[in-house]
Design an enzyme around this catalytic site. Structure first.
Site, PDB file in Angstrom:
ATOM      1  N   CYS A  35      13.015  50.551  47.481  1.00  0.00           N
ATOM      2  CA  CYS A  35      14.378  51.069  47.699  1.00  0.00           C
ATOM      3  C   CYS A  35      14.747  51.059  49.184  1.00  0.00           C
ATOM      4  CB  CYS A  35      14.442  52.487  47.118  1.00  0.00           C
ATOM      5  SG  CYS A  35      15.868  53.450  47.613  1.00  0.00           S
ATOM      6  N   CYS A  38      16.039  54.370  50.617  1.00  0.00           N
ATOM      7  CA  CYS A  38      14.930  55.329  50.728  1.00  0.00           C
ATOM      8  C   CYS A  38      14.223  55.169  52.067  1.00  0.00           C
ATOM      9  CB  CYS A  38      13.921  55.121  49.602  1.00  0.00           C
ATOM     10  SG  CYS A  38      14.577  55.401  47.949  1.00  0.00           S
TER      11      CYS A  38
END
Length: 127
Positions: A35, A38
């Protein structure tokens, strides 16, 4: 204080529940290695953890949703990153938000500042 001292890398729902049992307030970052957002928000979360972590009063957990699928399922995490906040093992809304979905440093910082203040108040009452 290094990030390894203040970030609890949680590998299962049982580990997360154990952290809830030993700490009044817990901030949880549900993330995935793949991600991008993230990775962008991770340094902000780590910095907040270094600034506000207080043993037994405020802990910061990171849950990799691919490795701890039971924890992600238990809390209905469908987007990464998702930040959730807990008091005495129960999910709570902070600043009117039950969860912060996405890499929103302002919302995350505001929520952690609020939790940090609550943890400090609890520590003062305990001493």
């Amino acid at each position: 204080m290094s990030s390894s001292d203040v970030l609890h890398h949680v590998g299962s729902l049982a580990e997360l529940q154990s952290l809830f049992a030993s700490t009044t307030y817990v901030a949880v970052d549900f993330f995935a290695d793949w991600c991008g957002p993230c990775k962008v928000i991770a340094p902000t979360y780590e910095g907040l953890a270094k600034q506000h972590a207080a043993p037994k009063h405020l802990a910061f957990a990171k849950v990799n949703v691919d490795h701890a699928q039971d924890a992600a399922r238990a809390f209905g995490v469908t987007a990464m990153p998702t930040f959730m906040f807990f008091k005495d093992g129960r999910q709570v809304a902070v600043n009117g938000q039950a969860a912060i979905r996405g890499a929103d440093p302002r919302a995350l910082s505001a929520a952690v500042e609020k939790l940090g203040g609550l943890a400090k108040k609890r520590m003062a009452e305990a001493s």
